[in-house]
Enzyme design. Structure first.
Site, PDB file in Angstrom:
ATOM      1  N   HIS A  70     -18.948 -16.126   4.164  1.00  0.00           N
ATOM      2  CA  HIS A  70     -18.622 -15.177   3.098  1.00  0.00           C
ATOM      3  C   HIS A  70     -18.935 -15.733   1.725  1.00  0.00           C
ATOM      4  O   HIS A  70     -19.482 -15.048   0.862  1.00  0.00           O
ATOM      5  CB  HIS A  70     -17.120 -14.833   3.132  1.00  0.00           C
ATOM      6  CG  HIS A  70     -16.780 -13.636   3.950  1.00  0.00           C
ATOM      7  ND1 HIS A  70     -17.224 -12.380   3.658  1.00  0.00           N
ATOM      8  CD2 HIS A  70     -16.017 -13.508   5.055  1.00  0.00           C
ATOM      9  CE1 HIS A  70     -16.755 -11.516   4.546  1.00  0.00           C
ATOM     10  NE2 HIS A  70     -16.024 -12.182   5.407  1.00  0.00           N
ATOM     11  N   ASP A  94     -12.163  -6.841  11.007  1.00  0.00           N
ATOM     12  CA  ASP A  94     -12.931  -6.566   9.801  1.00  0.00           C
ATOM     13  C   ASP A  94     -13.556  -5.175   9.820  1.00  0.00           C
ATOM     14  O   ASP A  94     -13.667  -4.520   8.784  1.00  0.00           O
ATOM     15  CB  ASP A  94     -14.060  -7.592   9.655  1.00  0.00           C
ATOM     16  CG  ASP A  94     -13.670  -8.765   8.768  1.00  0.00           C
ATOM     17  OD1 ASP A  94     -12.575  -8.742   8.203  1.00  0.00           O
ATOM     18  OD2 ASP A  94     -14.488  -9.691   8.655  1.00  0.00           O
ATOM     19  N   GLN A 101     -15.986 -16.792   8.630  1.00  0.00           N
ATOM     20  CA  GLN A 101     -15.409 -16.712   7.290  1.00  0.00           C
ATOM     21  C   GLN A 101     -16.159 -17.593   6.305  1.00  0.00           C
ATOM     22  O   GLN A 101     -16.313 -17.248   5.136  1.00  0.00           O
ATOM     23  CB  GLN A 101     -13.930 -17.119   7.321  1.00  0.00           C
ATOM     24  CG  GLN A 101     -13.064 -16.209   8.148  1.00  0.00           C
ATOM     25  CD  GLN A 101     -13.256 -14.749   7.789  1.00  0.00           C
ATOM     26  OE1 GLN A 101     -12.905 -14.315   6.705  1.00  0.00           O
ATOM     27  NE2 GLN A 101     -13.825 -13.979   8.704  1.00  0.00           N
ATOM     28  N   HIS A 153      27.781   5.009 -21.383  1.00  0.00           N
ATOM     29  CA  HIS A 153      27.655   5.262 -19.951  1.00  0.00           C
ATOM     30  C   HIS A 153      28.996   5.740 -19.384  1.00  0.00           C
ATOM     31  O   HIS A 153      29.071   6.721 -18.632  1.00  0.00           O
ATOM     32  CB  HIS A 153      27.234   3.983 -19.217  1.00  0.00           C
ATOM     33  CG  HIS A 153      25.763   3.697 -19.274  1.00  0.00           C
ATOM     34  ND1 HIS A 153      25.106   3.455 -20.458  1.00  0.00           N
ATOM     35  CD2 HIS A 153      24.822   3.603 -18.287  1.00  0.00           C
ATOM     36  CE1 HIS A 153      23.830   3.221 -20.202  1.00  0.00           C
ATOM     37  NE2 HIS A 153      23.625   3.321 -18.880  1.00  0.00           N
ATOM     38  N   GLU A 159      -4.742 -15.717   5.337  1.00  0.00           N
ATOM     39  CA  GLU A 159      -5.159 -14.316   5.303  1.00  0.00           C
ATOM     40  C   GLU A 159      -5.372 -13.808   6.730  1.00  0.00           C
ATOM     41  O   GLU A 159      -4.821 -12.783   7.126  1.00  0.00           O
ATOM     42  CB  GLU A 159      -6.453 -14.196   4.492  1.00  0.00           C
ATOM     43  CG  GLU A 159      -7.022 -12.795   4.439  1.00  0.00           C
ATOM     44  CD  GLU A 159      -8.394 -12.758   3.795  1.00  0.00           C
ATOM     45  OE1 GLU A 159      -8.824 -11.653   3.417  1.00  0.00           O
ATOM     46  OE2 GLU A 159      -9.056 -13.809   3.677  1.00  0.00           O
ATOM     47  N   HIS A 160      -6.211 -14.491   7.485  1.00  0.00           N
ATOM     48  CA  HIS A 160      -6.458 -14.173   8.898  1.00  0.00           C
ATOM     49  C   HIS A 160      -5.941 -15.321   9.763  1.00  0.00           C
ATOM     50  O   HIS A 160      -6.178 -16.484   9.450  1.00  0.00           O
ATOM     51  CB  HIS A 160      -7.955 -14.021   9.196  1.00  0.00           C
ATOM     52  CG  HIS A 160      -8.682 -13.068   8.302  1.00  0.00           C
ATOM     53  ND1 HIS A 160      -9.379 -13.472   7.175  1.00  0.00           N
ATOM     54  CD2 HIS A 160      -8.840 -11.721   8.376  1.00  0.00           C
ATOM     55  CE1 HIS A 160      -9.920 -12.420   6.597  1.00  0.00           C
ATOM     56  NE2 HIS A 160      -9.618 -11.343   7.297  1.00  0.00           N
TER      57      HIS A 160
END
Length: 431
Positions: free
Chosen positions: A254, A353, A251, A412, A319-320
């Site tokens: 990235h 992934d 990661q 109504h 996230e992961h």
């Protein structure tokens, strides 16, 4: 990597980028220009930012044929197998419309309708991302979306990377445009002479793409404003330090702002992983990016025991999340907040992934506390269906009118009562 002992609470240093004032102003100007000038603005910004002058934005069949010639046949086979796995997983998410009948004759239900059109943004720049194509397009196709439009910035030679075009073709995209950046998002949201507008935009991008998606939200739907990638690894003394370090770096490479965290009750593992990260960093092609990520956003948290480690992970809401412990599956029920959960030594994050099937578009920045991965539901909408019977209205009309008057909405109440009154009048005439 920094090793920190957990006390009562853990905080994670995340990079939440809302853009500078200058970036926000640039995006607003680009969107305004595309709305008023259409294709002319797209040409100007494509030449300015991508340094290429295009005669047309559309990707031609010839370009797709040439892409297949450039991409290795083995990789095409891998794309096809990955696409099949992703399609199979998402087909299990499909919902059906339903209807129930009450004893009084009322029918209540829900109608599932796919979105008419979706735009998928695929990043360009220094790398090609065919996996992004598959993960965004296939759930939309499974959901039944009729029109899927893909946009991606052209390379300096005026074409989209071959692997991206092959993935798009395999996923079933029929409409592809060589446009990137905030101008592409504006075109998808508002339309130009070449690109008709869509109802929803998905896909990752740089800060200008993220700001543009935020700006057009409301006129169209978007998937999310994704932050830099994150991974948390929950591991005990049974984990291998070299494998944990490799996953953390997967990661970190990235983005300099990516976040990689190990949570463990084992100080021995913590120290071994810290050493392994430094060792493996020296062998990475993207060493500079990964090193900055680890230095600024990486950490190893050492807990008193495995229960504290689990609670720490829940606070992080990553996230992961990888769980590499003895009897790892037994911890699954205790994990409340994570975008994707990878259980066991062989479930390395890159498996998800690219190939396993679940979507890799995941909530970041702690939003896994309330958000889900991209899925088929994101490409469908639900309409309530109400078929109220005469008997039900007679039984409940007075209650409905009373509820309306309690809220001060007399019209109504009368809208219900007029039907009850008319039915009574018909009954009297009939008698």
């Amino acid at each position: 990597m920094k090793i920190v002992r957990i006390s009562d609470e853990v905080t994670i240093k995340r990079s939440i980028d809302t853009g500078t004032t200058e970036q926000q102003a640039i995006v607003k100007t680009i969107i305004a220009d595309v709305r008023t000038q259409g294709d002319e603005a797209l040409h100007v910004y494509t030449e300015k930012f991508d340094r290429v002058n295009l005669s047309t934005f559309s990707v031609t069949n010839k370009e797709i044929e040439e892409a297949y010639e450039k991409v290795d046949q083995r990789f095409i086979s891998i794309i096809r197998e990955a696409a099949a796995n992703i399609r199979s997983f998402h087909e299990k998410q499909l919902r059906s419309s339903w209807m129930t009948t009450e004893d009084n004759g009322t029918l209540l239900g829900q109608k599932i309708t796919p979105l008419d059109s979706v735009g998928v943004y695929v990043p360009g720049g220094t790398a090609a991302y065919p996996s992004s194509v598959l993960m965004n397009v296939i759930p939309a196709k499974v959901a039944g979306v009729e029109r899927i439009v893909m946009v991606s910035p052209p390379n300096a030679d005026g074409v989209v990377p071959a692997a991206v075009l092959v993935a798009a073709q395999e996923a079933g995209v029929k409409e592809i445009y060589k446009v990137g950046g905030a101008q592409a998002i504006a075109a998808l949201a508002y339309g130009t002479e070449s690109i008709a507008s869509v109802d929803k935009i998905t896909g990752p991008g740089n800060i200008f793409v993220a700001l543009a998606k935020r700006e057009v939200f409301g006129d169209v739907d978007i998937d999310m404003i994704a932050g830099p990638s994150e991974i948390a690894i929950l591991a005990d003394e049974t984990a291998r330090a070299d494998e944990v370090a490799a996953d953390l770096l997967s990661q970190a490479e990235h983005d300099p702002r990516a976040c990689s965290v190990l949570v463990t009750p084992s100080m021995v593992l913590a120290e071994e992983v810290a050493a392994e990260v430094e060792k493996q960093l020296t062998m990475l092609p993207r060493q500079e990016i990964a090193a900055r990520s680890i230095a600024d956003y990486g950490a190893i948290y050492v807990t008193a025991d495995i229960d504290e480690a689990v609670e720490t992970v829940n606070q992080l809401a990553p996230e992961h999340l990888e769980v590499i412990t003895e009897n790892a599956l037994e911890l699954l029920g205790k994990i409340r907040h994570a975008g994707a959960i990878f259980i066991g030594r062989y479930s390395s994050e890159p498996v998800g992934d690219y190939f396993a099937g679940p979507n890799h578009v995941l909530p970041t920045n702690g939003t896994a506390r309330f958000s889900s991965p991209l899925n088929v539901d994101d490409f469908q909408k639900k309409s309530s269906v109400i078929i109220y019977s005469e008997r039900a209205l007679k039984e409940n009309g007075a209650k409905i009118a009373a509820f309306a008057r309690m809220e001060g909405l007399e019209a109504h109440a009368r809208a219900v009562e007029i039907r009850l009154k008319n039915d009574r009048s018909v009954t009297k005439k009939g008698s």
